[in-house]
Design a protein around this motif. Structure first.
Motif, PDB file in Angstrom:
ATOM      1  N   ASN A   1       0.834  -1.200   0.000  1.00 46.37           N
ATOM      2  CA  ASN A   1       0.000   0.000   0.000  1.00 46.37           C
ATOM      3  C   ASN A   1       0.873   1.257   0.000  1.00 46.37           C
ATOM      4  OD1 ASN A   1      -2.427  -1.324  -0.066  1.00 46.37           O
ATOM      5  ND2 ASN A   1      -2.673  -1.388   2.141  1.00 46.37           N
TER       6      ASN A   1
ATOM      7  N   THR B   1       1.236   4.070  -2.816  1.00 43.38           N
ATOM      8  CA  THR B   1       1.097   5.493  -2.506  1.00 43.38           C
ATOM      9  C   THR B   1       2.202   6.287  -3.189  1.00 43.38           C
ATOM     10  OG1 THR B   1       0.118   4.950  -0.350  1.00 43.38           O
ATOM     11  CG2 THR B   1       0.984   7.160  -0.630  1.00 43.38           C
ATOM     12  N   GLN B   2       3.442   5.765  -3.110  1.00 36.74           N
ATOM     13  CA  GLN B   2       4.565   6.457  -3.751  1.00 36.74           C
ATOM     14  C   GLN B   2       4.368   6.533  -5.273  1.00 36.74           C
ATOM     15  OE1 GLN B   2       7.445   3.766  -1.949  1.00 36.74           O
ATOM     16  NE2 GLN B   2       8.365   5.471  -0.838  1.00 36.74           N
TER      17      GLN B   2
ATOM     18  N   LEU C   1      -2.989  12.467  -1.192  1.00 34.24           N
ATOM     19  CA  LEU C   1      -3.116  11.581  -0.027  1.00 34.24           C
ATOM     20  C   LEU C   1      -4.548  11.563   0.519  1.00 34.24           C
ATOM     21  CD1 LEU C   1       0.235  12.390   1.820  1.00 34.24           C
ATOM     22  CD2 LEU C   1      -0.328  10.367   0.476  1.00 34.24           C
TER      23      LEU C   1
ATOM     24  N   TYR D   1      -6.660   9.230  -1.599  1.00 33.07           N
ATOM     25  CA  TYR D   1      -6.162   7.845  -1.583  1.00 33.07           C
ATOM     26  C   TYR D   1      -6.946   7.054  -0.538  1.00 33.07           C
ATOM     27  CZ  TYR D   1      -2.717   4.064  -1.387  1.00 33.07           C
ATOM     28  OH  TYR D   1      -2.095   2.849  -1.417  1.00 33.07           O
TER      29      TYR D   1
ATOM     30  N   GLN E   1      -4.018   4.703   5.836  1.00 28.49           N
ATOM     31  CA  GLN E   1      -2.761   5.415   5.967  1.00 28.49           C
ATOM     32  C   GLN E   1      -2.387   5.654   7.423  1.00 28.49           C
ATOM     33  OE1 GLN E   1      -2.711   9.005   3.561  1.00 28.49           O
ATOM     34  NE2 GLN E   1      -4.127   8.123   2.097  1.00 28.49           N
TER      35      GLN E   1
ATOM     36  N   TRP F   1      -5.722  -1.492  -7.769  1.00 24.44           N
ATOM     37  CA  TRP F   1      -4.971  -0.315  -8.204  1.00 24.44           C
ATOM     38  C   TRP F   1      -5.166  -0.027  -9.688  1.00 24.44           C
ATOM     39  CZ3 TRP F   1      -3.584   3.412  -5.368  1.00 24.44           C
ATOM     40  CH2 TRP F   1      -3.359   3.200  -4.013  1.00 24.44           C
TER      41      TRP F   1
END
Length: 581
Positions: free
Chosen positions: A73, A77-78, A117, A120, A124, A410
Protein backbone atom coordinates in the motif's frame (compact mmCIF):
# COMPACT_ATOMS: atom_id res chain seq x y z
CA UNK A 1 32.98 -60.44 44.29
CA UNK A 2 31.04 -63.61 45.10
CA UNK A 3 31.88 -63.20 48.80
CA UNK A 4 30.60 -59.60 48.75
CA UNK A 5 27.35 -60.77 47.15
CA UNK A 6 26.93 -63.51 49.68
CA UNK A 7 27.57 -61.04 52.52
CA UNK A 8 24.88 -58.68 51.15
CA UNK A 9 22.47 -61.61 50.86
CA UNK A 10 23.05 -62.45 54.51
CA UNK A 11 22.71 -58.82 55.64
CA UNK A 12 19.35 -58.34 53.88
CA UNK A 13 18.13 -61.85 54.77
CA UNK A 14 17.68 -62.76 51.10
CA UNK A 15 18.27 -66.43 51.81
CA UNK A 16 14.55 -66.74 52.37
CA UNK A 17 12.46 -67.26 49.24
CA UNK A 18 9.91 -64.71 50.45
CA UNK A 19 12.53 -61.93 50.71
CA UNK A 20 13.95 -62.77 47.29
CA UNK A 21 10.49 -62.49 45.72
CA UNK A 22 9.96 -59.20 47.57
CA UNK A 23 13.29 -57.79 46.32
CA UNK A 24 12.56 -58.87 42.74
CA UNK A 25 9.10 -57.24 42.81
CA UNK A 26 10.55 -53.99 44.14
CA UNK A 27 13.32 -53.82 41.50
CA UNK A 28 11.03 -54.80 38.62
CA UNK A 29 8.26 -52.33 39.64
CA UNK A 30 9.89 -49.19 41.02
CA UNK A 31 12.76 -48.70 38.56
CA UNK A 32 10.54 -48.85 35.40
CA UNK A 33 8.13 -46.34 36.99
CA UNK A 34 10.94 -43.86 37.71
CA UNK A 35 12.47 -44.44 34.26
CA UNK A 36 9.07 -43.97 32.59
CA UNK A 37 8.54 -40.68 34.42
CA UNK A 38 11.98 -39.41 33.33
CA UNK A 39 11.48 -40.43 29.69
CA UNK A 40 7.94 -39.01 29.60
CA UNK A 41 9.15 -35.66 30.93
CA UNK A 42 11.91 -35.39 28.30
CA UNK A 43 9.60 -36.45 25.46
CA UNK A 44 7.03 -33.88 26.59
CA UNK A 45 9.71 -31.15 26.54
CA UNK A 46 10.84 -32.14 23.04
CA UNK A 47 7.25 -32.13 21.78
CA UNK A 48 6.66 -28.76 23.44
CA UNK A 49 9.66 -27.19 21.68
CA UNK A 50 8.72 -28.72 18.32
CA UNK A 51 5.09 -27.49 18.52
CA UNK A 52 6.26 -24.05 19.65
CA UNK A 53 8.64 -23.70 16.67
CA UNK A 54 6.02 -24.94 14.16
CA UNK A 55 3.30 -22.64 15.53
CA UNK A 56 5.65 -19.64 15.61
CA UNK A 57 6.84 -20.35 12.05
CA UNK A 58 3.24 -20.24 10.84
CA UNK A 59 2.54 -17.08 12.88
CA UNK A 60 5.66 -15.36 11.53
CA UNK A 61 4.62 -16.19 7.95
CA UNK A 62 1.15 -14.72 8.54
CA UNK A 63 2.66 -11.59 10.15
CA UNK A 64 5.07 -11.16 7.24
CA UNK A 65 2.30 -11.52 4.66
CA UNK A 66 0.12 -9.05 6.55
CA UNK A 67 2.94 -6.49 6.70
CA UNK A 68 3.56 -7.12 2.98
CA UNK A 69 0.04 -5.85 2.28
CA UNK A 70 0.82 -2.63 4.22
CA UNK A 71 4.22 -2.25 2.50
CA UNK A 72 2.59 -2.63 -0.90
CA UNK A 73 0.00 0.00 0.00
CA UNK A 74 2.88 2.36 0.84
CA UNK A 75 4.63 1.49 -2.45
CA UNK A 76 1.40 2.15 -4.34
CA UNK A 77 1.10 5.49 -2.51
CA UNK A 78 4.57 6.46 -3.75
CA UNK A 79 3.72 5.43 -7.31
CA UNK A 80 0.44 7.36 -7.14
CA UNK A 81 2.32 10.49 -6.08
CA UNK A 82 4.80 10.07 -8.97
CA UNK A 83 1.92 9.61 -11.43
CA UNK A 84 0.64 13.15 -10.75
CA UNK A 85 1.78 15.26 -13.70
CA UNK A 86 1.37 18.59 -11.87
CA UNK A 87 3.63 17.43 -9.05
CA UNK A 88 6.25 16.25 -11.54
CA UNK A 89 6.28 19.65 -13.25
CA UNK A 90 6.69 21.37 -9.87
CA UNK A 91 9.71 19.18 -9.09
CA UNK A 92 11.28 19.71 -12.53
CA UNK A 93 10.93 23.52 -12.31
CA UNK A 94 12.14 23.62 -8.70
CA UNK A 95 15.13 21.37 -9.41
CA UNK A 96 16.28 23.61 -12.28
CA UNK A 97 15.92 26.81 -10.20
CA UNK A 98 19.11 28.17 -8.62
CA UNK A 99 17.55 30.95 -6.56
CA UNK A 100 14.83 31.32 -3.95
CA UNK A 101 12.26 32.52 -6.46
CA UNK A 102 8.67 31.36 -6.83
CA UNK A 103 9.70 28.36 -8.94
CA UNK A 104 10.92 26.57 -5.81
CA UNK A 105 8.53 23.95 -4.44
CA UNK A 106 6.40 25.28 -1.62
CA UNK A 107 2.80 25.59 -0.57
CA UNK A 108 1.47 24.67 -4.03
CA UNK A 109 3.41 21.41 -3.91
CA UNK A 110 2.10 20.81 -0.38
CA UNK A 111 -1.48 21.31 -1.62
CA UNK A 112 -0.93 18.78 -4.43
CA UNK A 113 0.55 16.29 -1.97
CA UNK A 114 -2.34 16.81 0.44
CA UNK A 115 -4.89 16.31 -2.36
CA UNK A 116 -3.30 13.05 -3.52
CA UNK A 117 -3.12 11.58 -0.03
CA UNK A 118 -6.64 12.71 0.88
CA UNK A 119 -8.12 11.03 -2.19
CA UNK A 120 -6.16 7.85 -1.58
CA UNK A 121 -8.63 5.34 -0.08
CA UNK A 122 -6.21 2.77 1.40
CA UNK A 123 -5.47 2.82 5.17
CA UNK A 124 -2.76 5.42 5.97
CA UNK A 125 -2.75 5.17 9.76
CA UNK A 126 0.83 3.83 9.82
CA UNK A 127 2.24 6.65 7.68
CA UNK A 128 3.93 9.21 9.96
CA UNK A 129 4.88 11.73 7.27
CA UNK A 130 5.59 12.12 3.53
CA UNK A 131 8.36 14.36 2.18
CA UNK A 132 9.10 15.33 -1.45
CA UNK A 133 12.57 16.67 -2.28
CA UNK A 134 13.69 18.24 -5.55
CA UNK A 135 17.12 17.70 -7.11
CA UNK A 136 18.50 20.52 -4.92
CA UNK A 137 17.15 18.68 -1.84
CA UNK A 138 14.62 21.40 -1.07
CA UNK A 139 11.74 19.68 0.70
CA UNK A 140 7.99 19.86 1.20
CA UNK A 141 6.53 17.55 3.86
CA UNK A 142 3.05 16.39 4.70
CA UNK A 143 2.61 15.37 8.35
CA UNK A 144 5.69 17.20 9.69
CA UNK A 145 7.75 20.39 9.31
CA UNK A 146 9.44 21.08 5.96
CA UNK A 147 12.76 21.48 7.79
CA UNK A 148 14.84 18.31 7.66
CA UNK A 149 16.31 18.08 11.16
CA UNK A 150 19.51 16.22 10.29
CA UNK A 151 20.34 18.27 7.17
CA UNK A 152 18.71 21.69 7.66
CA UNK A 153 22.06 23.55 7.67
CA UNK A 154 23.36 21.77 4.57
CA UNK A 155 20.71 19.71 2.74
CA UNK A 156 23.18 18.74 0.02
CA UNK A 157 24.88 16.43 2.53
CA UNK A 158 22.02 14.05 1.72
CA UNK A 159 23.83 13.11 -1.50
CA UNK A 160 26.71 11.70 0.61
CA UNK A 161 24.54 9.41 2.74
CA UNK A 162 24.43 5.63 2.33
CA UNK A 163 20.63 5.55 2.05
CA UNK A 164 20.69 8.07 -0.81
CA UNK A 165 23.32 6.02 -2.64
CA UNK A 166 21.11 2.95 -2.21
CA UNK A 167 18.16 4.82 -3.74
CA UNK A 168 20.32 5.73 -6.75
CA UNK A 169 21.37 2.10 -7.15
CA UNK A 170 17.70 1.03 -6.96
CA UNK A 171 17.00 3.21 -10.06
CA UNK A 172 13.49 4.21 -9.05
CA UNK A 173 12.56 1.06 -7.15
CA UNK A 174 11.21 1.58 -3.64
CA UNK A 175 13.61 0.64 -0.82
CA UNK A 176 13.03 0.34 2.92
CA UNK A 177 15.56 1.72 5.45
CA UNK A 178 15.60 0.46 9.05
CA UNK A 179 15.62 4.00 10.52
CA UNK A 180 14.11 7.45 9.85
CA UNK A 181 16.45 9.00 7.28
CA UNK A 182 15.29 12.61 7.84
CA UNK A 183 15.08 12.95 11.63
CA UNK A 184 16.02 11.25 14.87
CA UNK A 185 12.72 9.54 15.57
CA UNK A 186 13.35 5.96 16.82
CA UNK A 187 9.73 4.85 16.58
CA UNK A 188 9.67 5.26 12.78
CA UNK A 189 11.53 3.99 9.72
CA UNK A 190 11.62 5.15 6.11
CA UNK A 191 10.77 4.04 2.58
CA UNK A 192 12.74 5.94 -0.07
CA UNK A 193 12.05 6.21 -3.82
CA UNK A 194 14.14 8.04 -6.41
CA UNK A 195 11.64 9.88 -8.62
CA UNK A 196 12.44 9.42 -12.32
CA UNK A 197 10.73 11.39 -15.10
CA UNK A 198 8.52 8.85 -16.94
CA UNK A 199 8.05 11.28 -19.82
CA UNK A 200 11.74 11.10 -20.80
CA UNK A 201 13.36 8.11 -22.46
CA UNK A 202 16.48 8.62 -20.34
CA UNK A 203 14.32 8.74 -17.18
CA UNK A 204 16.36 11.46 -15.50
CA UNK A 205 15.90 11.93 -11.71
CA UNK A 206 13.55 14.78 -10.82
CA UNK A 207 13.52 14.39 -7.05
CA UNK A 208 13.24 12.13 -4.06
CA UNK A 209 10.21 10.78 -2.15
CA UNK A 210 10.54 9.73 1.50
CA UNK A 211 7.67 8.05 3.39
CA UNK A 212 8.26 7.73 7.15
CA UNK A 213 6.40 4.76 8.64
CA UNK A 214 5.38 4.10 12.23
CA UNK A 215 6.83 0.98 13.83
CA UNK A 216 3.53 0.51 15.63
CA UNK A 217 2.35 -1.38 12.55
CA UNK A 218 4.40 -4.36 13.82
CA UNK A 219 3.07 -4.28 17.40
CA UNK A 220 -0.52 -3.91 16.18
CA UNK A 221 -0.18 -6.95 13.91
CA UNK A 222 1.27 -9.24 16.55
CA UNK A 223 -0.70 -11.24 19.09
CA UNK A 224 2.19 -11.01 21.52
CA UNK A 225 2.26 -12.91 24.77
CA UNK A 226 4.13 -11.60 27.78
CA UNK A 227 6.79 -14.33 27.63
CA UNK A 228 7.46 -14.01 23.88
CA UNK A 229 9.38 -11.41 21.92
CA UNK A 230 9.41 -10.31 18.29
CA UNK A 231 12.56 -8.95 16.64
CA UNK A 232 12.88 -7.66 13.06
CA UNK A 233 16.44 -7.53 11.70
CA UNK A 234 17.94 -5.90 8.59
CA UNK A 235 21.09 -7.57 7.26
CA UNK A 236 20.99 -6.16 3.72
CA UNK A 237 24.21 -4.08 4.10
CA UNK A 238 26.30 -6.89 5.59
CA UNK A 239 25.55 -5.44 9.04
CA UNK A 240 22.80 -6.91 11.22
CA UNK A 241 20.66 -4.04 12.58
CA UNK A 242 17.50 -4.00 14.66
CA UNK A 243 14.42 -2.57 12.94
CA UNK A 244 11.94 -3.50 15.68
CA UNK A 245 12.20 -5.30 19.04
CA UNK A 246 9.11 -5.90 21.18
CA UNK A 247 11.10 -7.06 24.21
CA UNK A 248 11.27 -4.49 27.02
CA UNK A 249 14.73 -3.23 28.10
CA UNK A 250 16.50 -4.95 25.18
CA UNK A 251 19.65 -3.47 23.62
CA UNK A 252 19.54 -2.82 19.84
CA UNK A 253 21.63 -5.22 17.77
CA UNK A 254 24.38 -3.81 15.58
CA UNK A 255 27.01 -6.31 14.54
CA UNK A 256 29.10 -7.07 11.46
CA UNK A 257 28.52 -10.79 12.00
CA UNK A 258 26.13 -12.84 9.90
CA UNK A 259 22.50 -13.50 10.75
CA UNK A 260 23.28 -17.13 11.51
CA UNK A 261 25.83 -16.00 14.10
CA UNK A 262 23.20 -13.77 15.74
CA UNK A 263 20.79 -16.73 15.93
CA UNK A 264 23.50 -18.87 17.52
CA UNK A 265 24.22 -16.19 20.11
CA UNK A 266 20.53 -15.95 21.00
CA UNK A 267 20.37 -19.72 21.45
CA UNK A 268 23.45 -19.57 23.71
CA UNK A 269 21.63 -17.00 25.85
CA UNK A 270 18.80 -19.48 26.35
CA UNK A 271 16.37 -18.35 23.64
CA UNK A 272 14.26 -20.58 21.40
CA UNK A 273 14.09 -18.89 17.99
CA UNK A 274 12.00 -19.08 14.81
CA UNK A 275 12.60 -16.84 11.79
CA UNK A 276 11.00 -15.93 8.45
CA UNK A 277 12.21 -13.64 5.64
CA UNK A 278 9.88 -10.87 4.45
CA UNK A 279 9.59 -10.81 0.64
CA UNK A 280 9.15 -7.06 0.19
CA UNK A 281 11.92 -5.74 2.46
CA UNK A 282 14.21 -8.77 2.80
CA UNK A 283 14.11 -8.25 6.57
CA UNK A 284 14.17 -11.22 8.95
CA UNK A 285 11.17 -11.63 11.28
CA UNK A 286 12.43 -13.35 14.42
CA UNK A 287 10.36 -14.82 17.27
CA UNK A 288 12.28 -15.40 20.53
CA UNK A 289 11.31 -16.97 23.83
CA UNK A 290 13.30 -17.89 26.92
CA UNK A 291 13.63 -21.60 27.65
CA UNK A 292 12.51 -21.14 31.22
CA UNK A 293 9.35 -19.32 30.07
CA UNK A 294 8.45 -22.12 27.66
CA UNK A 295 9.17 -24.85 30.20
CA UNK A 296 7.44 -23.10 33.13
CA UNK A 297 4.35 -25.26 32.76
CA UNK A 298 6.55 -28.27 32.02
CA UNK A 299 8.19 -27.94 35.47
CA UNK A 300 4.77 -28.28 37.06
CA UNK A 301 4.14 -31.37 34.92
CA UNK A 302 7.48 -32.80 36.05
CA UNK A 303 6.65 -32.18 39.71
CA UNK A 304 3.24 -33.81 39.32
CA UNK A 305 4.78 -36.74 37.40
CA UNK A 306 7.37 -37.48 40.11
CA UNK A 307 4.79 -37.01 42.86
CA UNK A 308 2.59 -39.62 41.20
CA UNK A 309 5.63 -41.85 40.71
CA UNK A 310 6.49 -41.64 44.41
CA UNK A 311 2.90 -42.41 45.36
CA UNK A 312 2.86 -45.40 43.01
CA UNK A 313 6.21 -46.51 44.45
CA UNK A 314 4.79 -46.54 47.98
CA UNK A 315 1.79 -48.51 46.79
CA UNK A 316 4.10 -50.94 44.97
CA UNK A 317 6.12 -51.46 48.17
CA UNK A 318 3.00 -52.28 50.16
CA UNK A 319 1.66 -54.53 47.43
CA UNK A 320 5.03 -56.24 47.05
CA UNK A 321 5.09 -57.20 50.73
CA UNK A 322 1.53 -58.51 50.50
CA UNK A 323 2.08 -60.36 47.20
CA UNK A 324 5.34 -61.94 48.30
CA UNK A 325 3.50 -63.46 51.27
CA UNK A 326 0.67 -64.70 49.07
CA UNK A 327 3.07 -66.18 46.50
CA UNK A 328 5.13 -68.05 49.11
CA UNK A 329 2.11 -69.23 51.09
CA UNK A 330 1.43 -72.30 48.85
CA UNK A 331 5.13 -73.25 49.15
CA UNK A 332 4.92 -73.04 52.91
CA UNK A 333 1.76 -75.16 52.84
CA UNK A 334 3.51 -77.77 50.67
CA UNK A 335 6.47 -77.68 53.09
CA UNK A 336 4.16 -78.25 56.07
CA UNK A 337 2.35 -81.05 54.23
CA UNK A 338 5.71 -82.74 53.53
CA UNK A 339 6.72 -82.39 57.18
CA UNK A 340 3.34 -83.82 58.35
CA UNK A 341 3.66 -86.69 55.87
CA UNK A 342 7.16 -87.44 57.08
CA UNK A 343 5.79 -87.57 60.64
CA UNK A 344 2.95 -89.84 59.51
CA UNK A 345 0.15 -87.38 60.17
CA UNK A 346 -1.22 -87.69 56.63
CA UNK A 347 -2.58 -84.14 56.63
CA UNK A 348 -3.56 -83.01 53.11
CA UNK A 349 -5.24 -79.65 53.79
CA UNK A 350 -4.08 -77.42 50.95
CA UNK A 351 -5.94 -74.39 49.61
CA UNK A 352 -6.13 -73.42 45.90
CA UNK A 353 -7.53 -69.99 46.60
CA UNK A 354 -4.34 -68.12 45.62
CA UNK A 355 -4.33 -69.52 42.08
CA UNK A 356 -7.91 -68.33 41.47
CA UNK A 357 -7.12 -64.87 42.83
CA UNK A 358 -4.14 -64.71 40.48
CA UNK A 359 -6.39 -65.55 37.50
CA UNK A 360 -8.96 -62.98 38.66
CA UNK A 361 -6.32 -60.28 39.10
CA UNK A 362 -4.89 -60.99 35.63
CA UNK A 363 -8.38 -60.76 34.08
CA UNK A 364 -8.98 -57.39 35.78
CA UNK A 365 -5.66 -56.11 34.47
CA UNK A 366 -6.55 -57.24 30.92
CA UNK A 367 -9.94 -55.48 31.24
CA UNK A 368 -8.27 -52.24 32.36
CA UNK A 369 -5.74 -52.33 29.52
CA UNK A 370 -8.50 -53.09 26.99
CA UNK A 371 -10.47 -50.07 28.20
CA UNK A 372 -7.35 -47.89 27.87
CA UNK A 373 -6.70 -49.18 24.33
CA UNK A 374 -10.33 -48.46 23.36
CA UNK A 375 -9.96 -44.90 24.61
CA UNK A 376 -6.75 -44.47 22.60
CA UNK A 377 -8.50 -45.85 19.50
CA UNK A 378 -11.38 -43.36 19.92
CA UNK A 379 -8.90 -40.49 20.27
CA UNK A 380 -7.09 -41.64 17.13
CA UNK A 381 -10.38 -41.78 15.21
CA UNK A 382 -11.29 -38.27 16.39
CA UNK A 383 -7.90 -36.98 15.23
CA UNK A 384 -8.47 -38.67 11.88
CA UNK A 385 -11.84 -36.96 11.54
CA UNK A 386 -10.29 -33.61 12.43
CA UNK A 387 -7.61 -34.13 9.78
CA UNK A 388 -10.30 -35.07 7.24
CA UNK A 389 -12.30 -31.95 8.17
CA UNK A 390 -9.28 -29.73 7.63
CA UNK A 391 -8.56 -31.46 4.33
CA UNK A 392 -12.10 -30.67 3.15
CA UNK A 393 -11.56 -27.03 4.09
CA UNK A 394 -8.18 -26.72 2.36
CA UNK A 395 -7.69 -23.16 1.11
CA UNK A 396 -5.66 -21.45 -1.56
CA UNK A 397 -2.55 -19.44 -0.93
CA UNK A 398 -3.76 -16.16 0.65
CA UNK A 399 -0.57 -14.30 -0.20
CA UNK A 400 -1.00 -14.82 -3.95
CA UNK A 401 -4.67 -13.84 -3.93
CA UNK A 402 -4.10 -10.74 -1.77
CA UNK A 403 -1.44 -9.54 -4.21
CA UNK A 404 -3.71 -10.24 -7.19
CA UNK A 405 -6.68 -8.41 -5.65
CA UNK A 406 -4.41 -5.54 -4.67
CA UNK A 407 -3.16 -5.24 -8.26
CA UNK A 408 -6.73 -5.33 -9.65
CA UNK A 409 -7.80 -2.66 -7.19
CA UNK A 410 -4.97 -0.31 -8.20
CA UNK A 411 -5.60 -0.85 -11.90
CA UNK A 412 -9.24 0.09 -11.29
CA UNK A 413 -8.20 3.14 -9.25
CA UNK A 414 -5.91 4.37 -12.02
CA UNK A 415 -8.64 3.83 -14.65
CA UNK A 416 -11.26 5.33 -12.26
CA UNK A 417 -13.55 2.32 -12.65
CA UNK A 418 -15.68 2.34 -9.48
CA UNK A 419 -17.55 -0.88 -10.34
CA UNK A 420 -14.33 -2.91 -10.52
CA UNK A 421 -13.03 -1.23 -7.35
CA UNK A 422 -16.24 -2.03 -5.51
CA UNK A 423 -16.21 -5.65 -6.73
CA UNK A 424 -12.53 -6.08 -5.77
CA UNK A 425 -13.09 -4.72 -2.24
CA UNK A 426 -16.12 -7.02 -1.79
CA UNK A 427 -14.15 -10.04 -3.01
CA UNK A 428 -11.18 -9.16 -0.77
CA UNK A 429 -13.37 -8.80 2.33
CA UNK A 430 -15.19 -12.02 1.44
CA UNK A 431 -11.88 -13.83 1.12
CA UNK A 432 -10.65 -12.54 4.50
CA UNK A 433 -13.80 -13.84 6.17
CA UNK A 434 -13.35 -17.20 4.41
CA UNK A 435 -9.79 -17.55 5.72
CA UNK A 436 -10.74 -16.51 9.29
CA UNK A 437 -7.08 -16.96 10.50
CA UNK A 438 -7.34 -20.72 9.92
CA UNK A 439 -10.26 -21.15 12.40
CA UNK A 440 -13.05 -23.61 11.59
CA UNK A 441 -15.89 -21.57 13.09
CA UNK A 442 -16.98 -17.93 12.78
CA UNK A 443 -19.80 -15.83 14.28
CA UNK A 444 -23.02 -16.00 12.27
CA UNK A 445 -22.76 -12.24 11.73
CA UNK A 446 -19.49 -12.78 9.79
CA UNK A 447 -21.09 -15.49 7.64
CA UNK A 448 -23.96 -13.07 6.85
CA UNK A 449 -21.42 -10.37 5.97
CA UNK A 450 -19.74 -12.87 3.64
CA UNK A 451 -23.12 -13.51 1.95
CA UNK A 452 -23.71 -9.78 1.43
CA UNK A 453 -20.30 -9.38 -0.22
CA UNK A 454 -21.08 -12.30 -2.54
CA UNK A 455 -24.51 -10.89 -3.50
CA UNK A 456 -22.87 -7.49 -4.15
CA UNK A 457 -20.45 -9.12 -6.61
CA UNK A 458 -23.24 -11.03 -8.38
CA UNK A 459 -25.47 -7.95 -8.69
CA UNK A 460 -22.57 -6.03 -10.25
CA UNK A 461 -22.12 -8.87 -12.74
CA UNK A 462 -25.83 -9.22 -13.57
CA UNK A 463 -27.03 -5.57 -13.32
CA UNK A 464 -28.92 -5.92 -10.01
CA UNK A 465 -31.10 -8.85 -11.15
CA UNK A 466 -31.12 -10.50 -7.73
CA UNK A 467 -32.89 -9.40 -4.55
CA UNK A 468 -31.47 -10.77 -1.29
CA UNK A 469 -33.77 -10.81 1.79
CA UNK A 470 -32.34 -11.59 5.23
CA UNK A 471 -34.63 -12.54 8.13
CA UNK A 472 -32.40 -13.79 10.96
CA UNK A 473 -33.20 -13.51 14.65
CA UNK A 474 -30.87 -11.11 16.46
CA UNK A 475 -30.09 -13.64 19.21
CA UNK A 476 -28.37 -15.84 16.58
CA UNK A 477 -25.92 -13.21 15.33
CA UNK A 478 -23.23 -13.92 17.94
CA UNK A 479 -23.53 -17.72 17.70
CA UNK A 480 -20.52 -19.57 16.33
CA UNK A 481 -21.17 -21.81 13.32
CA UNK A 482 -19.01 -23.82 10.94
CA UNK A 483 -17.81 -21.36 8.28
CA UNK A 484 -18.82 -21.55 4.60
CA UNK A 485 -22.11 -23.40 5.29
CA UNK A 486 -24.77 -20.78 4.46
CA UNK A 487 -22.89 -18.83 1.75
CA UNK A 488 -22.62 -21.84 -0.62
CA UNK A 489 -26.42 -22.29 -0.30
CA UNK A 490 -26.99 -18.69 -1.44
CA UNK A 491 -24.45 -19.26 -4.24
CA UNK A 492 -26.27 -22.40 -5.41
CA UNK A 493 -29.60 -20.57 -5.32
CA UNK A 494 -28.29 -17.78 -7.56
CA UNK A 495 -26.14 -19.94 -9.87
CA UNK A 496 -28.57 -22.82 -10.46
CA UNK A 497 -31.90 -21.17 -9.71
CA UNK A 498 -31.90 -17.45 -10.55
CA UNK A 499 -29.27 -17.00 -13.29
CA UNK A 500 -31.24 -19.19 -15.70
CA UNK A 501 -34.52 -17.51 -14.83
CA UNK A 502 -35.88 -14.83 -17.16
CA UNK A 503 -36.11 -11.51 -15.32
CA UNK A 504 -35.37 -10.70 -11.71
CA UNK A 505 -35.24 -13.25 -8.90
CA UNK A 506 -35.32 -13.33 -5.11
CA UNK A 507 -33.39 -15.43 -2.60
CA UNK A 508 -34.28 -15.33 1.10
CA UNK A 509 -32.37 -16.46 4.20
CA UNK A 510 -34.35 -17.22 7.38
CA UNK A 511 -32.68 -17.96 10.73
CA UNK A 512 -34.53 -19.15 13.85
CA UNK A 513 -33.63 -20.61 17.25
CA UNK A 514 -36.01 -23.31 18.45
CA UNK A 515 -35.18 -24.86 21.82
CA UNK A 516 -31.63 -26.24 21.44
CA UNK A 517 -31.58 -26.17 17.62
CA UNK A 518 -30.52 -23.44 15.17
CA UNK A 519 -32.62 -23.59 11.98
CA UNK A 520 -31.60 -21.92 8.71
CA UNK A 521 -33.80 -21.88 5.59
CA UNK A 522 -32.65 -20.70 2.14
CA UNK A 523 -35.44 -20.34 -0.41
CA UNK A 524 -35.54 -18.91 -3.94
CA UNK A 525 -38.11 -18.40 -6.68
CA UNK A 526 -35.87 -19.72 -9.44
CA UNK A 527 -36.37 -22.45 -12.03
CA UNK A 528 -36.16 -25.31 -9.51
CA UNK A 529 -34.35 -28.65 -9.81
CA UNK A 530 -35.49 -31.30 -12.29
CA UNK A 531 -33.42 -34.24 -10.98
CA UNK A 532 -32.94 -33.69 -7.24
CA UNK A 533 -31.13 -37.02 -6.72
CA UNK A 534 -28.39 -36.16 -9.25
CA UNK A 535 -27.99 -32.66 -7.78
CA UNK A 536 -27.56 -33.98 -4.24
CA UNK A 537 -24.73 -36.23 -5.45
CA UNK A 538 -22.76 -33.19 -6.66
CA UNK A 539 -19.39 -32.34 -5.10
CA UNK A 540 -20.52 -29.06 -3.46
CA UNK A 541 -23.51 -30.49 -1.59
CA UNK A 542 -21.60 -33.66 -0.69
CA UNK A 543 -18.84 -31.47 0.74
CA UNK A 544 -21.32 -29.58 2.95
CA UNK A 545 -22.99 -32.81 4.12
CA UNK A 546 -19.64 -34.35 5.08
CA UNK A 547 -18.50 -31.22 6.92
CA UNK A 548 -21.77 -31.03 8.87
CA UNK A 549 -21.54 -34.71 9.80
CA UNK A 550 -17.86 -34.50 10.80
CA UNK A 551 -18.26 -31.36 12.91
CA UNK A 552 -21.81 -31.54 14.33
CA UNK A 553 -22.44 -35.28 14.16
CA UNK A 554 -25.77 -36.99 13.51
CA UNK A 555 -27.65 -34.27 15.41
CA UNK A 556 -27.38 -32.00 12.36
CA UNK A 557 -29.58 -32.29 9.26
CA UNK A 558 -29.56 -31.05 5.65
CA UNK A 559 -32.69 -31.25 3.47
CA UNK A 560 -33.55 -29.98 -0.03
CA UNK A 561 -37.03 -29.61 -1.54
CA UNK A 562 -37.63 -28.23 -5.03
CA UNK A 563 -40.49 -27.69 -7.47
CA UNK A 564 -39.69 -27.06 -11.15
CA UNK A 565 -40.43 -23.45 -12.25
CA UNK A 566 -41.39 -22.51 -8.67
CA UNK A 567 -38.19 -22.58 -6.67
CA UNK A 568 -36.07 -24.48 -4.17
CA UNK A 569 -36.00 -24.62 -0.33
CA UNK A 570 -32.96 -25.79 1.65
CA UNK A 571 -33.21 -26.38 5.41
CA UNK A 572 -30.18 -26.81 7.70
CA UNK A 573 -30.49 -27.74 11.38
CA UNK A 574 -27.54 -27.38 13.75
CA UNK A 575 -27.33 -28.23 17.48
CA UNK A 576 -26.97 -25.10 19.58
CA UNK A 577 -24.74 -26.74 22.21
CA UNK A 578 -22.06 -27.36 19.51
CA UNK A 579 -21.63 -23.68 18.65
CA UNK A 580 -18.25 -22.25 19.56
CA UNK A 581 -16.76 -25.63 20.47
Amino acid sequence: MNRLLQKMVRIFHLQKFKNRILAALIVLSILPILLLGFISYNLANQALVKNHIENNQSRLKTTSETSDVIFRNIINTQRLILSDQTLRQELIQSGSSRSNDQDIIGWQTYAILQRILSNYLVDQRYIDSVCVLDNAFRSVCYGRSNLIDSYQNNPRRISQTLWYQKSLEAKGKEIFIDYNVLENKPDTFSSVKLLLNPEQFSREPIGLLVVNIKKSLFSNMLDERESEGMIILDSSDGVVKTVYDSRPDSDPMYTIDSLSFVLQELEKKGYITSHYTNQTTGWTYLSVMKNEDLFRDSVQIRTATFAIAILITLLVLILSVFLSSKITSPIRQIKNMMMDWSKGTGTTTASDKDELELIGGTFKQITTENRSLNEQLIRSQLKGKEAELRALQAQINPHFLYNTLDSIYWMAMIDKNEQISKMTVALSESFKISLNHGKETIPLSKELEHIKHYVTIQNIRFSNRFQYIQDVEEQLLDKMILKLILQPMIENAITHGLERKVGKGTVKLIGRLESETMIFIVEDDGIGIEDLAVTEMGYGLQNIRERLLLYYGPESSFEINSVVNQGTIVEIRLPKDKEGS
